[in-house]
Design a protein around this motif. Structure first.
Motif, PDB file in Angstrom:
ATOM      1  N   LEU A   1       0.841  -1.190   0.000  1.00  0.00           N
ATOM      2  CA  LEU A   1       0.000   0.000   0.000  1.00  0.00           C
ATOM      3  C   LEU A   1       0.877   1.242   0.000  1.00  0.00           C
ATOM      4  CD1 LEU A   1      -0.181   1.412   3.165  1.00  0.00           C
ATOM      5  CD2 LEU A   1      -1.138  -0.864   3.534  1.00  0.00           C
ATOM      6  N   TYR A   2       0.260   2.326  -0.436  1.00  0.00           N
ATOM      7  CA  TYR A   2       0.865   3.653  -0.352  1.00  0.00           C
ATOM      8  C   TYR A   2       0.123   4.401   0.747  1.00  0.00           C
ATOM      9  CZ  TYR A   2       2.726   2.786  -5.037  1.00  0.00           C
ATOM     10  OH  TYR A   2       3.382   2.260  -6.122  1.00  0.00           O
ATOM     11  N   THR A   3       0.842   5.249   1.487  1.00  0.00           N
ATOM     12  CA  THR A   3       0.177   6.021   2.535  1.00  0.00           C
ATOM     13  C   THR A   3       0.845   7.371   2.744  1.00  0.00           C
ATOM     14  OG1 THR A   3      -0.680   5.976   4.799  1.00  0.00           O
ATOM     15  CG2 THR A   3       1.512   5.030   4.456  1.00  0.00           C
ATOM     16  N   LYS A   4       0.023   8.360   3.063  1.00  0.00           N
ATOM     17  CA  LYS A   4       0.500   9.640   3.566  1.00  0.00           C
ATOM     18  C   LYS A   4       0.220   9.739   5.061  1.00  0.00           C
ATOM     19  CE  LYS A   4       0.079  12.163  -0.734  1.00  0.00           C
ATOM     20  NZ  LYS A   4      -0.509  13.294  -1.452  1.00  0.00           N
ATOM     21  N   ASN A   5      -0.527   8.783   5.588  1.00  0.00           N
ATOM     22  CA  ASN A   5      -0.880   8.741   7.001  1.00  0.00           C
ATOM     23  C   ASN A   5       0.246   8.046   7.765  1.00  0.00           C
ATOM     24  OD1 ASN A   5      -2.347   9.095   9.291  1.00  0.00           O
ATOM     25  ND2 ASN A   5      -3.953   7.635   8.769  1.00  0.00           N
ATOM     26  N   LEU A   6       1.389   8.682   7.780  1.00  0.00           N
ATOM     27  CA  LEU A   6       2.629   8.053   8.236  1.00  0.00           C
ATOM     28  C   LEU A   6       2.651   7.737   9.723  1.00  0.00           C
ATOM     29  CD1 LEU A   6       5.105  10.217   6.142  1.00  0.00           C
ATOM     30  CD2 LEU A   6       3.992   8.061   5.524  1.00  0.00           C
ATOM     31  N   PHE A   7       2.000   8.553  10.533  1.00  0.00           N
ATOM     32  CA  PHE A   7       2.079   8.352  11.977  1.00  0.00           C
ATOM     33  C   PHE A   7       1.570   6.996  12.412  1.00  0.00           C
ATOM     34  CE2 PHE A   7       3.312  12.638  13.056  1.00  0.00           C
ATOM     35  CZ  PHE A   7       3.985  12.428  14.247  1.00  0.00           C
ATOM     36  N   ILE A   8       0.572   6.452  11.727  1.00  0.00           N
ATOM     37  CA  ILE A   8       0.038   5.167  12.198  1.00  0.00           C
ATOM     38  C   ILE A   8       0.945   4.000  11.824  1.00  0.00           C
ATOM     39  CG2 ILE A   8      -2.325   6.036  12.213  1.00  0.00           C
ATOM     40  CD1 ILE A   8      -2.888   4.301   9.762  1.00  0.00           C
ATOM     41  N   PHE A   9       1.996   4.263  11.068  1.00  0.00           N
ATOM     42  CA  PHE A   9       2.952   3.207  10.722  1.00  0.00           C
ATOM     43  C   PHE A   9       4.295   3.386  11.428  1.00  0.00           C
ATOM     44  CE2 PHE A   9      -0.131   2.833   7.348  1.00  0.00           C
ATOM     45  CZ  PHE A   9      -0.305   1.464   7.295  1.00  0.00           C
ATOM     46  N   LEU A  10       4.361   4.295  12.388  1.00  0.00           N
ATOM     47  CA  LEU A  10       5.586   4.494  13.163  1.00  0.00           C
ATOM     48  C   LEU A  10       5.615   3.549  14.357  1.00  0.00           C
ATOM     49  CD1 LEU A  10       5.855   8.369  13.243  1.00  0.00           C
ATOM     50  CD2 LEU A  10       7.325   6.786  11.991  1.00  0.00           C
ATOM     51  N   GLU A  11       6.822   3.114  14.694  1.00  0.00           N
ATOM     52  CA  GLU A  11       6.983   2.241  15.859  1.00  0.00           C
ATOM     53  C   GLU A  11       6.608   2.987  17.144  1.00  0.00           C
ATOM     54  OE1 GLU A  11       9.927  -1.195  17.351  1.00  0.00           O
ATOM     55  OE2 GLU A  11      10.849   0.458  16.293  1.00  0.00           O
ATOM     56  N   ASP A  12       7.028   4.245  17.242  1.00  0.00           N
ATOM     57  CA  ASP A  12       6.731   5.046  18.430  1.00  0.00           C
ATOM     58  C   ASP A  12       6.457   6.460  17.960  1.00  0.00           C
ATOM     59  OD1 ASP A  12       6.630   6.471  20.795  1.00  0.00           O
ATOM     60  OD2 ASP A  12       8.638   5.914  21.464  1.00  0.00           O
ATOM     61  N   SER A  13       5.187   6.851  17.908  1.00  0.00           N
ATOM     62  CA  SER A  13       4.856   8.173  17.373  1.00  0.00           C
ATOM     63  C   SER A  13       5.294   9.303  18.306  1.00  0.00           C
ATOM     64  CB  SER A  13       3.361   8.273  17.067  1.00  0.00           C
ATOM     65  OG  SER A  13       2.607   8.073  18.239  1.00  0.00           O
TER      66      SER A  13
END
Length: 146
Positions: free
Chosen positions: A31-43
């Protein structure tokens, strides 16, 4: 491919995609995403993307409000949209005409040429029109030229 249009809009959807990927290890999910925060290990103190199943490939897309996370180099697979091949060359990036760079094992940074419905008279719309007139890539429809 998840989301041919749109994005992963919640952590619940992200978790469902992860569960689906884990349940189907014989398939590559991407997938492509601009919603990067939900894919961070520790936001709270971002150091990189969260651990994902090996068959789930996330491409962080430029052009959103979290681009500063991409500038920090936190995502190993990124994509930019450019209007002309010369722009990709100036960035030192390959153009992906087939989505292969989004799902291959080795993460990389790459570009897509603008495509799809664009505002009439916009830079992207004009670029697509000029490329189509020249017989170059103008979209992913039938018989697209790469």
């Amino acid at each position: 491919r998840w989301f041919t249009g749109g994005d992963c809009y919640s952590t619940a959807l992200r978790d469902a995609i992860i569960t689906c990927s884990e349940a189907t290890p014989e398939l590559i999910h991407y997938l492509y995403t601009k919603n990067l925060f939900i894919f961070l290990e520790d936001s709270a103190a971002p150091t990189g993307p969260m651990p994902l199943p090996p068959n789930l490939r996330v491409t962080a897309s430029w052009g959103g409000k979290f681009d500063y996370l991409l500038e920090a180099g936190l995502f190993p697979r990124t994509a930019r949209v450019v209007n002309y091949p010369e722009e990709a060359a100036a960035l030192g990036l390959e153009i992906d005409y087939t989505d292969k760079l989004a799902w291959q094992d080795e993460p990389t940074h790459f570009c897509h040429l603008s495509h799809g419905g664009q505002q009439p008279g916009s830079d992207a719309g004009n670029a697509i029109r000029l490329r189509r007139k020249a017989g170059l890539f103008s979209g992913y429809g039938r018989g697209h030229a790469a």
